[in-house]
Write a protein that holds these residues in place. Structure first.
Motif, mmCIF file in Angstrom:
data_model
loop_
_atom_site.group_PDB
_atom_site.id
_atom_site.type_symbol
_atom_site.label_atom_id
_atom_site.label_comp_id
_atom_site.label_asym_id
_atom_site.label_seq_id
_atom_site.Cartn_x
_atom_site.Cartn_y
_atom_site.Cartn_z
ATOM 1 N N UNK A 123 -4.269 0.312 3.925
ATOM 2 C CA UNK A 123 -4.071 0.787 2.545
ATOM 3 C C UNK A 123 -3.282 2.101 2.492
ATOM 4 N N UNK A 124 -3.668 3.110 3.308
ATOM 5 C CA UNK A 124 -2.849 4.331 3.303
ATOM 6 C C UNK A 124 -1.385 4.054 3.623
ATOM 7 N N UNK A 125 -1.158 3.117 4.537
ATOM 8 C CA UNK A 125 0.227 2.760 4.901
ATOM 9 C C UNK A 125 0.997 2.233 3.690
ATOM 10 N N UNK A 126 0.335 1.387 2.911
ATOM 11 C CA UNK A 126 0.998 0.835 1.718
ATOM 12 C C UNK A 126 1.295 1.937 0.702
ATOM 13 N N UNK A 127 0.322 2.863 0.560
ATOM 14 C CA UNK A 127 0.536 3.954 -0.408
ATOM 15 C C UNK A 127 1.694 4.850 0.026
ATOM 16 N N UNK A 128 1.795 5.019 1.313
ATOM 17 C CA UNK A 128 2.895 5.824 1.874
ATOM 18 C C UNK A 128 4.244 5.196 1.494
ATOM 19 N N UNK A 129 4.331 3.883 1.704
ATOM 20 C CA UNK A 129 5.574 3.191 1.342
ATOM 21 C C UNK A 129 5.807 3.260 -0.162
ATOM 22 N N UNK A 130 4.710 3.050 -0.917
ATOM 23 C CA UNK A 130 4.847 2.993 -2.376
ATOM 24 C C UNK A 130 5.381 4.307 -2.951
ATOM 25 N N UNK A 131 4.827 5.452 -2.486
ATOM 26 C CA UNK A 131 5.290 6.685 -3.136
ATOM 27 C C UNK A 131 6.755 6.974 -2.804
ATOM 28 N N UNK A 132 7.164 6.597 -1.596
ATOM 29 C CA UNK A 132 8.576 6.818 -1.242
ATOM 30 C C UNK A 132 9.464 5.933 -2.122
ATOM 31 N N UNK A 133 9.046 4.650 -2.268
ATOM 32 C CA UNK A 133 9.845 3.728 -3.102
ATOM 33 C C UNK A 133 9.895 4.232 -4.545
ATOM 34 N N UNK A 134 8.756 4.737 -5.043
ATOM 35 C CA UNK A 134 8.725 5.249 -6.423
ATOM 36 C C UNK A 134 9.654 6.447 -6.577
ATOM 37 N N UNK A 135 9.617 7.321 -5.598
ATOM 38 C CA UNK A 135 10.486 8.495 -5.649
ATOM 39 C C UNK A 135 11.954 8.062 -5.674
ATOM 40 N N UNK A 136 12.280 7.119 -4.771
ATOM 41 C CA UNK A 136 13.670 6.656 -4.701
ATOM 42 C C UNK A 136 14.091 5.917 -5.965
ATOM 43 N N UNK A 137 13.115 5.237 -6.589
ATOM 44 C CA UNK A 137 13.444 4.486 -7.813
ATOM 45 C C UNK A 137 13.443 5.405 -9.036
ATOM 46 N N UNK A 138 13.102 6.668 -8.836
ATOM 47 C CA UNK A 138 13.132 7.629 -9.939
ATOM 48 C C UNK A 138 11.844 7.678 -10.744
#
Ligand SMILES: O=C(O)CCC(=O)C(=O)O
Ligand SMILES: [Fe+2]
Length: 550
Positions: A123-138
């Protein structure tokens, strides 16, 4: 099992509705996980955000379902144990067993079907990916929310803290975004897990209960003093093991050793392991003459237009390119139908023999090498589909296992072609844009070496995890190459190639052309050197192994 299911599906009268794949229902989070990784690899951040969110939600849902199963199971009261236990001890034991079962759901949900090890910190791994993707998506508000959720797992993690600072200081972030708290579901998940862990560790310390914590993020203060030393030592051991795993992974245990001789006149080593920054890699030049490249290119043009495309799909890897393939047998059939020259079809076969000699000699091993699969592949940029393109022509992959960049593991299991031992790609042209071959690190991001295709250039490497590779987008023109794989497992040898050879033999011609000093050929010494034609006709027995293809 999966193959059988596919077989039943094809039986006449069997309808799709006849199947209910209960296992697949439990695998949905893996489908989302893979889709999210795929979206990331093509920098489609909006899609990546969507897929990671779905994956997190589905992971939580699967965890709940697994926990509900524990409750169902606990309703069956076990028989009286042999040991004499008081009522309270027994009750404590039962309720701790229920909690332990619920905690184990973490491991179950984070283990891919058919695999033995769980993905640590799923789960932490997924959250790590998610916040980076969110940041990149604005989506900065989303990124802050996800990062705060991740910090609930690891409150003092310095990378997360500095990312949070970065996100909250970004000008576009408004106060509302800055004050966004963590996701409610994650906060609840963690606080429930901590309560359960507290009880379980208490049971361990005082009631001799056995519990193995499935999480890496458990904070130390949950663990009673009396257990801390052992707990710390075990955690240390686990970290050591994970680190070891990272270190040994670059060792190639394939049994092949680069650096053997190159026994073909005119062929030279352009790049070796050192120049290519890796293990068991090589670039050879001069494998084909210009006129040989032209003949094979011509073959590709004619044959491709005859429709031996890639099983009706435009491209297995990207919608921005057209992908055409041709096998040796198909080339021969086209020659028999008078659609291409016999001699060109034969050339395709012979080139394979040369490449085999080169690979067998340069990558020394104690094993006999067999052809596993050969095909001529052209990738053409589709005009009008290139604007703003950021994907690859062939995403980073390993030829004989499934690469999981986030964990840096490579799973040698289907659908990967696990029997492939050596890979070779022989280039035919350079009049296109993009289409560079590259080796990458197991993270699938760091490029370790680039190779520019050109006529007669061969890139060879062991097919396992030390050699992840990919192809950059072909943005103009058509890029053709002959891709070949070799195996040391006889039962996986290429039966199609043998079929082609039988057809030639039946025509009264030997499979490997006699050397007649054709003048133009750089293939001379090799083709006569190592033919296994005769040997093959001896072991004609049919193999039942899976037919190899791309
Ligand atoms: O065409 C290339 O350069 C590489 C192709 C490849 O990696 C593959 O087909 O597995
Ligand atoms: Fe490959």
């Amino acid at each position: 099992m999966r193959n059988n299911l596919e077989k039943y599906r094809r039986i006449l009268g069997v309808k799709e509705e006849s199947f209910q794949d209960r296992e697949r229902e439990q695998e949905q989070h893996w489908e989302m996980y893979d889709a999210a990784i795929l979206a990331e690899s093509s920098s489609d951040w909006v899609k990546a955000v969507k897929k990671w969110k779905e994956c997190v939600n589905e992971t939580l849902k699967q965890t709940e379902e697994c926990r509900a199963q524990c409750v169902m199971m606990s309703q069956v009261i076990p028989e009286e144990p042999d040991t004499v236990q008081g009522l309270y001890e027994r009750a404590a034991d039962l309720s701790l067993s229920l909690l332990s079962c619920k905690q184990m759901c973490v491991t179950l949900v984070s283990t891919r079907p058919g695999r033995v090890s769980a993905v640590e910190d799923f789960l932490p791994l997924q959250l790590e990916h998610l916040h980076i993707a969110q940041f990149k998506a604005g989506d900065l508000k989303g990124a802050v929310e996800t990062l705060r959720s991740l910090l609930l797992f690891y409150p003092t993690d310095s990378d997360s803290l500095s990312n949070l600072e970065l996100y909250t200081q970004t000008v576009e972030v408004n106060t509302e975004a800055q004050e966004t708290g963590p996701m409610q579901e994650i906060a609840k998940y963690i606080s429930r897990a901590l309560q359960e862990k507290r009880l379980l560790y208490f049971g361990m310390a005082n009631l001799d209960f056995k519990f193995s914590d499935p999480d890496l993020w458990t904070p130390e203060d949950i663990v009673p003093e009396s257990l801390r030393e052992t707990w710390r030592a075990e955690k240390e051991k686990l970290h050591e093991k994970l680190k070891q795993g990272e270190k040994v992974e670059e060792v190639d245990d394939s049994g092949f050793y680069a650096g053997g001789p190159v026994p073909v006149v005119g062929v030279t080593i352009t790049m070796d392991d050192q120049r290519l920054n890796g293990t068991n890699r090589v670039v050879l030049d001069g494998v084909l003459s210009q006129s040989e490249c032209d003949r094979v290119m011509q073959l590709a043009t004619v044959a491709a237009s005859m429709g031996d495309g890639y099983r009706g799909r435009r491209s297995p890897h990207t919608p921005h390119e057209k992908f055409e393939g041709l096998t040796v047998l198909r080339a021969l059939q086209l020659a028999q139908d008078g659609l291409v020259n016999q001699s060109d079809a034969r050339l395709l076969h012979e080139i394979g023999e040369t490449v085999k000699v080169l690979m067998d000699s340069y990558f020394r091993s104690h094993s006999v090498l067999y052809f596993a699969y050969t095909h001529l592949v052209c990738r053409s940029a589709i005009p009008g589909h290139q604007e703003g393109r950021s994907d690859l022509s062939h995403p980073v992959h390993v030829d004989n296992c499934i690469l999981e960049p986030e964990t840096r593991q490579c799973w040698r299991e289907a659908p990967a072609f696990t029997h492939r031992d050596l890979s070779a790609v022989l280039y035919l042209n350079d009049d296109f844009e993009g289409g560079d071959f590259f080796f990458a690190d197991r993270d699938a991001k760091t490029v370790t070496a680039m190779v520019k295709p050109k006529c007669g250039r061969l890139v060879g490497f062991t097919s396992g995890p030390v050699n992840p590779h990919g192809v950059t987008a072909v943005t103009a023109g058509r890029r053709c190459a002959l891709a070949l794989w070799f195996t040391t497992e006889k039962q996986h040898r290429d039966m199609e190639r043998e079929e082609a050879e039988e057809l030639w033999a039946a025509d009264g011609k030997s499979v490997v052309k006699e050397e007649k000093g054709e003048g133009e050929s750089a293939l001379k010494s090799a083709r006569s050197g190592r033919s296994q034609g005769k040997e093959r006709s001896k072991d004609r027995e049919r193999v039942t192994g899976r037919r190899d293809e791309l």
